[in-house]
Motif scaffolding. Structure first.
Motif, PDB file in Angstrom:
ATOM      1  N   GLY A   1       5.849   2.134   0.640  1.00  0.00           N
ATOM      2  CA  GLY A   1       5.095   1.210  -0.189  1.00  0.00           C
ATOM      3  C   GLY A   1       5.429   1.262  -1.662  1.00  0.00           C
ATOM      4  N   LEU A   2       6.469   2.016  -2.023  1.00  0.00           N
ATOM      5  CA  LEU A   2       6.899   2.070  -3.423  1.00  0.00           C
ATOM      6  C   LEU A   2       8.410   2.200  -3.477  1.00  0.00           C
ATOM      7  N   THR A   3       8.978   1.873  -4.629  1.00  0.00           N
ATOM      8  CA  THR A   3      10.414   2.042  -4.827  1.00  0.00           C
ATOM      9  C   THR A   3      10.648   3.513  -5.147  1.00  0.00           C
ATOM     10  N   PHE A   4      10.948   4.267  -4.116  1.00  0.00           N
ATOM     11  CA  PHE A   4      10.956   5.726  -4.208  1.00  0.00           C
ATOM     12  C   PHE A   4      11.860   6.228  -5.323  1.00  0.00           C
ATOM     13  N   SER A   5      13.014   5.626  -5.481  1.00  0.00           N
ATOM     14  CA  SER A   5      13.980   6.106  -6.469  1.00  0.00           C
ATOM     15  C   SER A   5      13.528   5.871  -7.902  1.00  0.00           C
TER      16      SER A   5
ATOM     17  N   GLN B   1       0.850  -1.192   0.000  1.00  0.00           N
ATOM     18  CA  GLN B   1       0.000   0.000   0.000  1.00  0.00           C
ATOM     19  C   GLN B   1       0.886   1.242   0.000  1.00  0.00           C
ATOM     20  N   VAL B   2       0.720   2.064  -1.031  1.00  0.00           N
ATOM     21  CA  VAL B   2       1.521   3.266  -1.160  1.00  0.00           C
ATOM     22  C   VAL B   2       0.944   4.371  -0.272  1.00  0.00           C
TER      23      VAL B   2
ATOM     24  N   CYS C   1       1.937  16.484  -2.225  1.00  0.00           N
ATOM     25  CA  CYS C   1       3.003  15.831  -2.968  1.00  0.00           C
ATOM     26  C   CYS C   1       2.390  14.680  -3.756  1.00  0.00           C
ATOM     27  N   ALA C   2       3.056  14.322  -4.845  1.00  0.00           N
ATOM     28  CA  ALA C   2       2.556  13.290  -5.732  1.00  0.00           C
ATOM     29  C   ALA C   2       3.721  12.547  -6.356  1.00  0.00           C
ATOM     30  N   ALA C   3       3.455  11.288  -6.732  1.00  0.00           N
ATOM     31  CA  ALA C   3       4.479  10.425  -7.312  1.00  0.00           C
ATOM     32  C   ALA C   3       4.037   9.930  -8.682  1.00  0.00           C
TER      33      ALA C   3
END
Length: 123
Positions: free
Chosen positions: A26-30, A1-2, A96-98
């Protein structure tokens, strides 16, 4: 879960500074470009700043260029927005958003969003 969790908002006098943080999990940030957006009452959500995967490229809205700085720490899975010389018109909820891989200035192209943090600048 992100999850993206913003912090650092608040009330500040005009000309002051704030530093927003957004902690991701919950995510691969890079692997994700990160963006900051804002929405004032009665207005559409607008682009503020974006940063590439490594942090080597940054992009800003004209209205904040020279005053705001976006940065990221991939070791801490966190993106920051340093806001200086704040103006009353900067008052908004900041999100913020990804987005996977590439940066964008379009909110619709971002997959994950935080809950937002309120920034209020008094005159």
């Amino acid at each position: 879960q992100v999850q993206l969790v913003e912090s650092g908002g608040g009330l500040v006098q005009g000309g002051g500074s704030l530093r927003l943080s957004c902690a991701a999990s919950g995510l691969t940030f890079s692997s994700y470009a990160m963006g900051w957006f804002r929405q004032a009452p009665g207005k559409e959500r607008e682009f503020v700043a974006a940063i590439s995967l490594s942090g080597g490229s940054t992009f800003y809205a004209d209205s904040v260029k020279g005053r705001f700085i976006i940065s990221r720490n991939n070791a801490k899975d966190t993106v920051y927005l340093q806001m200086n010389s704040l103006l009353p018109e900067d008052t908004a909820v900041y999100y913020c958003a990804a987005r996977y891989s590439r940066t964008s200035k379009a909110p619709a192209e971002y997959t994950y969003w935080g809950q937002g943090t309120q920034v209020t600048v008094s005159s």
